[in-house]
Design a protein around this motif. Structure first.
Motif, PDB file in Angstrom:
ATOM      1  N   UNK A 219       6.012   7.808  13.915  1.00  0.00           N
ATOM      2  CA  UNK A 219       5.624   8.899  13.025  1.00  0.00           C
ATOM      3  C   UNK A 219       5.282   8.405  11.618  1.00  0.00           C
ATOM      4  N   UNK A 220       5.674   7.177  11.299  1.00  0.00           N
ATOM      5  CA  UNK A 220       5.528   6.711   9.918  1.00  0.00           C
ATOM      6  C   UNK A 220       4.105   6.243   9.633  1.00  0.00           C
ATOM      7  N   UNK A 221       3.739   6.304   8.356  1.00  0.00           N
ATOM      8  CA  UNK A 221       2.469   5.816   7.835  1.00  0.00           C
ATOM      9  C   UNK A 221       1.274   6.398   8.583  1.00  0.00           C
TER      10      UNK A 221
ATOM     11  N   UNK B 215       0.808  -1.207   0.000  1.00  0.00           N
ATOM     12  CA  UNK B 215       0.000   0.000   0.000  1.00  0.00           C
ATOM     13  C   UNK B 215       0.843   1.260   0.000  1.00  0.00           C
ATOM     14  N   UNK B 216       0.450   2.214   0.821  1.00  0.00           N
ATOM     15  CA  UNK B 216       1.128   3.512   0.884  1.00  0.00           C
ATOM     16  C   UNK B 216       2.601   3.331   1.238  1.00  0.00           C
ATOM     17  N   UNK B 217       3.451   4.052   0.512  1.00  0.00           N
ATOM     18  CA  UNK B 217       4.890   4.012   0.773  1.00  0.00           C
ATOM     19  C   UNK B 217       5.366   5.403   1.175  1.00  0.00           C
ATOM     20  N   UNK B 218       6.188   5.452   2.194  1.00  0.00           N
ATOM     21  CA  UNK B 218       6.834   6.693   2.602  1.00  0.00           C
ATOM     22  C   UNK B 218       8.341   6.497   2.560  1.00  0.00           C
ATOM     23  N   UNK B 219       9.043   7.448   1.951  1.00  0.00           N
ATOM     24  CA  UNK B 219      10.499   7.451   1.949  1.00  0.00           C
ATOM     25  C   UNK B 219      10.956   8.633   2.802  1.00  0.00           C
ATOM     26  N   UNK B 220      11.638   8.333   3.888  1.00  0.00           N
ATOM     27  CA  UNK B 220      11.997   9.355   4.861  1.00  0.00           C
ATOM     28  C   UNK B 220      13.318  10.013   4.486  1.00  0.00           C
ATOM     29  N   UNK B 221      13.340  11.325   4.606  1.00  0.00           N
ATOM     30  CA  UNK B 221      14.571  12.071   4.347  1.00  0.00           C
ATOM     31  C   UNK B 221      14.451  13.440   5.016  1.00  0.00           C
ATOM     32  N   UNK B 222      14.522  13.446   6.338  1.00  0.00           N
ATOM     33  CA  UNK B 222      14.351  14.701   7.060  1.00  0.00           C
ATOM     34  C   UNK B 222      15.247  14.728   8.299  1.00  0.00           C
TER      35      UNK B 222
ATOM     36  N   UNK C  70      -2.135  18.371   0.877  1.00  0.00           N
ATOM     37  CA  UNK C  70      -1.298  18.306  -0.316  1.00  0.00           C
ATOM     38  C   UNK C  70       0.005  17.607   0.031  1.00  0.00           C
ATOM     39  N   UNK C  71       0.799  17.300  -1.000  1.00  0.00           N
ATOM     40  CA  UNK C  71       2.113  16.673  -0.802  1.00  0.00           C
ATOM     41  C   UNK C  71       2.040  15.359  -0.016  1.00  0.00           C
ATOM     42  N   UNK C  72       0.888  14.681  -0.062  1.00  0.00           N
ATOM     43  CA  UNK C  72       0.720  13.429   0.653  1.00  0.00           C
ATOM     44  C   UNK C  72       0.492  13.594   2.134  1.00  0.00           C
ATOM     45  N   UNK C  73       0.206  14.807   2.588  1.00  0.00           N
ATOM     46  CA  UNK C  73       0.087  15.098   4.018  1.00  0.00           C
ATOM     47  C   UNK C  73      -1.374  15.133   4.462  1.00  0.00           C
TER      48      UNK C  73
ATOM     49  N   UNK D 258       5.705  13.806   0.383  1.00  0.00           N
ATOM     50  CA  UNK D 258       6.148  12.980  -0.743  1.00  0.00           C
ATOM     51  C   UNK D 258       7.643  13.091  -0.979  1.00  0.00           C
ATOM     52  N   UNK D 259       8.257  14.223  -0.566  1.00  0.00           N
ATOM     53  CA  UNK D 259       9.698  14.379  -0.748  1.00  0.00           C
ATOM     54  C   UNK D 259      10.499  13.895   0.459  1.00  0.00           C
ATOM     55  N   UNK D 260       9.832  13.264   1.422  1.00  0.00           N
ATOM     56  CA  UNK D 260      10.522  12.693   2.574  1.00  0.00           C
ATOM     57  C   UNK D 260      10.641  13.610   3.759  1.00  0.00           C
TER      58      UNK D 260
END
Length: 835
Positions: free
Chosen positions: A599-601, A556-563, A619-622, A607-609
């Protein structure tokens, strides 16, 4: 804190301090160096945990307690949680079993979901895992008290915020024996009325004038005190270290290692009967056929089960509780340069993985299953899936309708390093110490979750899984499983591989005068998050040996973390040395802790992590703000007194701290137990505050010794949308433990340990009574170095529901409830040879 409240507390504490100081001052002249030997609560031990490592407990303006290994061993704790209950300020039920998974609160600051979000567990000054509430990876999984531990030191509040990361509530540090003094022992304990055998051992000593070593650990095997239907404990752990001193003792280098392979059960509760009047639950007693004091749902007929794995196949896995496999090695360096400069470095690399497999328990009605729709058909019959009654209809009025869960913890390894440089300078009659340090830890968290819908008989003696059938006799389930990975919907079929790197420089300044001490410290945490997390997708059918079962997998939903998230913690304190035996202190602190995998999912990662902001919602998957809840801030204020002296021919110590704290938290909850409407997967937003006091006291007189602690707190919670604070669930007003021993002419030692608490409420406001558990012991010494012992836990077989559960049937008489009772009467015998 309001000034009026602070002044009132200060006045009360000053009076208490003065009352204590009078006898202490009067007897000070009689004290000898031997009287001040390091022991439980001596106040003369140097504080090494979350501190500057150069002050005694008496002269440290922090709340700190040290529990010796001997005291812990005399208690014979059945889990790490029972070790923690010996530390004031720590509030934990102690009913989750030796595998762990306890909810560890501190100073009335509750646990919103699970684990220990504000308490860090360390081994020799470094955390075993960076975050205490990792989902399916709580920090009490990875640390096991064993014979290599010299003492357990607990620092609450204060400098825990600035000398450690992710620990604004407390740091609990397991400090190892080093072997500088030669000695050791080997001991065997055996359950008398239950199947369990444990071998403990340690040995250490000098190799030469400047080199010494220590090694020890344990082996454990058995079905445990809840008489599981198969072997649920099968563990081994070995720890050791080697120390080399140099330059005339000004420095040392120490190598440390640990190897662990453990399998221990996680107890998930039991049904019970009770009388309920309004919100008051009384007369709690065992359920017919399932006595939670001596039975569990670890069954011979459910010791393995099928999951739909991350490779897209059905896989049979063991119901093996909480398993850990760890290999770690580290090094410590210490050197004192001329001119008052000291450098310390502490490093550890850990390769670690494990698993969580447990038959969660929930009491439901059988009638609610009959006639319901399961997998597209109406349930007409419920039958035993295995055992002597296999194929027969299940007619009991209650059923266990909770999950079979398996979480593969593929990687939870880490690298940690803590470097500190300290400089001391005499300034008139005061000594000024400045410290600077840099902490770094990279924590990996890689898991996949498998949460199966499951049904089993509500019985405590090898309960069978239950299969469902329609009116035509068609089977709707397979071995009691009605769904793979879908019990709480698509929230909980997860697969993720995350990495969190915490870089934290910290600074402190201390002014130590003959009459007072003032200190302040600050810490700057910067956490870099990376990796990915994938949630569950839509249900789809699979064939499980001829039965069509719905399943969910992580597509399902995928999150790529980069923060990166940065925050600051600080602490300031002052101590007045009222006399050589009494001190009073005050402290304020603000500590932060990072919300990691929770914090995930949850719609909080763009969308940019990057973390979502309030402006990003929609917006932006938020779907939610991610920045604000990514760090929880805890504010604490303390006022304390410490004293030691002579009393009635013996020696006493006492530490009393008044405290006030508050925090707010927004965190993800995966189960239905705390989610509104019983939905799995929700965000819990709440504010918490607490006031109270904690006490730690010791007394020694000849062969008699006493160690006790108590924590009193008024913990309150304000949920999302609420306008006022209400009593927080799961936190008793008072929790306490006392351990007393009497040596009889070096022939025998008679002991009694008591742990107890007052009432607590559950999440629906029902109040459950608190009770005390009495644990006597006897040790005899027939010859030199040989010890024979008998220990009894819960000698009166008290049914004490410490882990509050819920109401299953309010309308029946008696009412049917569920919860986590303390172990019943368990007797063990031991033999130990010291050398």
């Amino acid at each position: 804190m309001r000034l009026s409240a602070f002044t009132t507390c200060a006045s009360a504490l000053a009076i208490a301090g003065a009352m204590i100081a009078v006898p202490a001052i009067a007897q000070d002249a009689a004290a000898t160096p031997a009287d001040a030997a390091a022991s439980d609560g001596s106040l003369d031990q140097i504080v090494v945990t979350a501190s500057g490592r150069d002050k005694t407990q008496l002269n440290s303006s922090v709340s700190v307690s040290s529990i010796s290994a001997e005291t812990i061993q005399s208690l014979k704790p059945s889990s790490e949680a029972e070790v923690f209950r010996m530390i004031p300020g720590i509030q934990v039920a102690g009913t989750s079993g030796p595998g762990g998974n306890s909810n560890i609160a501190v100073r009335g600051l509750p646990v919103a979901t699970g684990g220990s979000p504000f308490v860090q567990i360390q081994e020799d000054g470094l955390p075993t895992v960076l975050f205490g509430d990792i989902q399916f990876g709580n920090n009490d999984y990875w640390t096991h008290f064993d014979a290599t531990v010299a003492n357990v030191e607990g620092v609450r509040g204060g400098s825990a915020s600035t000398f450690a990361s992710q620990a604004p509530g407390a740091v609990i540090n397991y400090i190892s024996q080093t072997g500088k003094t030669e000695g050791g022992f080997i001991g065997v304990s055996k359950g008398v009325n239950y199947d369990e055998t444990k071998v403990d051992f340690r040995y250490g000593g000098p190799i030469n004038d400047t080199t010494y070593f220590h090694v020890g650990g344990y082996f454990k095997n058995g079905r445990g005190p809840l008489h599981a239907g198969y072997t649920v404990s099968d563990s081994i752990q070995v720890k050791g270290n080697l120390t080399k001193e140099f330059d005339g003792g000004k420095g040392y280098f120490r190598l440390l290692f640990k190897v662990a392979d453990t399998k221990e059960p996680n107890y998930t509760g039991a049904p019970a009967y009770a009388q309920i009047n309004g919100k008051n639950v009384t007369d709690i007693r065992p359920f017919d056929g399932f006595d939670g004091r001596k039975q569990s749902n670890y069954s011979a007929f459910n010791q393995d089960f099928l999951i739909y794995n991350r490779d897209g196949n059905l896989e049979r896995v063991a119901m093996d509780g909480i398993t850990t496999k760890a290999t770690s090695f580290g090094g410590q360096f210490h050197y004192e340069f001329d001119g008052g400069i000291t450098v310390d470095n502490n490093m550890r690399y850990t390769k670690m993985k494990g698993g969580f497999a447990s038959p969660f328990l929930n009491v439901g009605s059988t009638a609610s299953v009959l006639g319901s729709t399961v997998n597209g058909a109406t349930v007409a019959d419920i039958r035993y899936a295995s055992g002597a009654k296999a194929g027969q209809s299940y007619i009991s009025p209650y059923i266990d309708n909770n999950v079979n869960v398996r979480t593969n913890i593929r990687d939870i390894g880490s690298f940690a390093n803590d470097l500190t440089l300290a400089a001391k300078h005499d300034l008139g009659t005061a000594k000024v110490t400045a410290r600077g340090g840099l902490f770094y830890m990279n924590q990996k968290i890689a898991m996949d979750w498998h949460v199966n819908k499951s049904l089993r008989a509500l019985e405590g003696d090898n309960p069978s899984q239950l299969d469902l059938f329609d009116a035509e006799g068609n089977k709707l389930t397979q071995a009691g499983i009605s769904g793979y990975n879908n019990n709480w919907g698509n929230c909980c079929a997860r697969d993720y591989s995350l990495s969190y790197a915490d870089t934290a420089p910290y600074l402190s300044l201390d002014i130590d005068h003959d009459a007072f001490d003032i200190d302040g410290s600050v810490r700057f945490d910067s956490v870099k998050a990376s990796g990915y997390a994938i949630g569950g997708g839509a249900e789809f059918p699979i064939d499980s040996n001829g039965v069509t079962i719905p399943a969910i997998t992580s597509n399902g939903t995928r999150e790529d973390l980069n923060y990166t998230r940065k925050y600051t913690s600080w602490s300031v304190g002052a101590l007045w040395k009222a006399s050589s035996t009494t001190s009073l202190f005050v402290r304020a602190s603000r500590g932060g802790r990072f919300n990691a995998d929770r914090q995930t999912l949850g719609g909080k990662i763009r969308n940019d992590g990057q973390l979502c902001t309030s402006a990003d919602i929609g917006s932006n998957g938020c779907t939610a703000d991610g920045v604000t809840p990514s760090v929880d801030i805890v504010k604490q204020y303390e006022l304390g007194v410490k004293s030691k002296g002579d009393l009635l021919g013996g020696r006493f110590t006492v530490e009393l701290t008044l405290l006030k704290g508050n925090f707010k938290q927004s965190t993800y909850e995966l189960s239905a137990t705390k989610c509104p409407g019983g939905a799995g997967g929700c965000v819990i937003d709440a504010k918490y505050k607490s006031t109270g006091a904690e006490l730690f006291a010791t007394y020694r007189n000849g062969g008699f010794s006493l160690v006790g602690n108590a924590t009193y707190s008024k913990a309150k919670k304000q949920g999302a949308g609420a306008t006022s604070f209400q009593r927080a669930d799961g936190i008793p007003d008072l929790i306490y433990s006392v351990s007393a021993n009497y040596d009889v002419n070096k022939i025998a030692t008679v002991g009694l340990a008591v742990t107890g608490q007052t009432n607590a409420i559950d999440s629906n406001g029902y109040q459950y009574p608190g009770k005390a558990i009495f644990n006597p012991s006897l040790r005899v010494y027939p010859i030199d170095n040989l010890e024979l012992g008998v220990q009894v836990y819960n000698v009166f077989n008290t049914f004490d529901l410490r882990g509050n559960g819920g109401i299953a049937n309010l309308g029946s008489n008696p009412a049917v409830i569920s919860g986590a009772p303390a172990l019943g009467r368990t007797v063990s015998a031991s033999v130990r040879y010291n050398f």
